[in-house]
Design a protein around this motif. Structure first.
Motif: not given
Length: 263
Positions: A156-162, A185-198, A214-221
């Motif tokens: 949880q400490e890691t999740v809170s910082k991320v 970080g592979q998509p199946h590990f990053r997606r739950p954090l990147f795609m939080d409903p908030k 290496y992974f190059f993620y693009i998050l479009r607001k």
């Protein structure tokens, strides 16, 4: 609008310390004193390959008129490479005052006066809301995961910082801004954090690298679709097949620590 802190080796594409030995444990990366000491003696190190390996992805996603925030600049030459490509509205931050002082001196000596360097913590970004077109990080967030434990169920400490980092990034991005994250970080590990409903950004990714990817993620607001909350992008994780130069680099120490947690 200008973003500002809110109130309240001879070849530039090579690592001069390529064959140096990193810290004995990846957990050392969590110690701020380690970075101050390291930056005091180290002039340049590129994590996760140099700019030439993902320049095509940058050029496809960032306009020269974009205002860019780089998280954890360290002693990387990334901001200089972006500047050479015509992106001049750049703000770099790092938690280490040593890194900030040395980066400021280096940029001024090269005449890159437009690039701003600020001592700041990515967990608590000191900038006004909606003031950057692009926020960029290369390997900086990976440091938060070195003691995450089970990657499927991180501490949880890691999740809170991320989440604190992602909250800040989402806040300082303009309504149509993008967050670029270069990571192990592979998509199946990053997606739950990147795609939080908030968050109201969409997620896509590319890969780059030779034997190891290496992974190059693009998050479009502002581009998230309603059904994207349950969307599961199909992908095949690349095989780990490093070439000799990757085995000798410090990235390998970082990677083996993460792999040990995943086993």
């Amino acid at each position: 609008m200008e973003c500002r802190p809110a109130n309240g080796d001879s070849d530039p594409n090579q690592n001069p310390d390529k064959n140096s030995v990193g810290p004995p444990s990846a957990l050392t990366y969590l110690d701020p004193h380690y970075w101050d000491e390291r930056f005091s003696s180290e002039e340049h190190y590129e994590w996760f390959k140099d700019y030439s390996h993902f320049q095509h992805l940058i050029n496809s996603n960032i306009n020269t008129s974009s205002s860019v925030l780089e998280l954890g600049c360290g002693n990387s030459q990334l901001c200089e490479e972006l500047y050479k490509d015509g992106i001049v509205d750049i703000t770099c931050i790092d938690l280490s005052y040593v890194a900030v002082d040395k980066m400021q001196s280096r940029l001024l000596s090269k005449g890159y006066k437009e690039i701003k360097v600020v001592q700041a913590d990515m967990l608590d970004l000191p900038f006004e809301s909606e003031c950057f077109d692009v926020v960029f990080e290369k390997g900086t967030m990976d440091v938060l995961f070195v003691d995450a434990g089970d990657p499927w169920n991180p501490r949880q400490e890691t999740v809170s910082k991320v989440m604190a980092t992602l909250d800040g990034v989402h806040r300082v991005l303009k309504p149509d801004g993008i967050f670029i994250s270069i990571t192990f970080g592979q998509p199946h590990f990053r997606r739950p954090l990147f795609m939080d409903p908030k968050f109201n950004w969409s997620m896509e990714y590319n890969t780059f690298g030779d034997g190891f990817h290496y992974f190059f993620y693009i998050l479009r607001k502002g581009k998230r679709l309603i059904d994207e909350k349950e969307k599961d992008q199909k992908h095949n994780d690349p095989l780990i097949n490093m070439y000799q130069d990757e085995l000798e680099g410090e990235d390998y120490l970082f990677r083996t620590n993460i792999d040990a947690d995943e086993d």
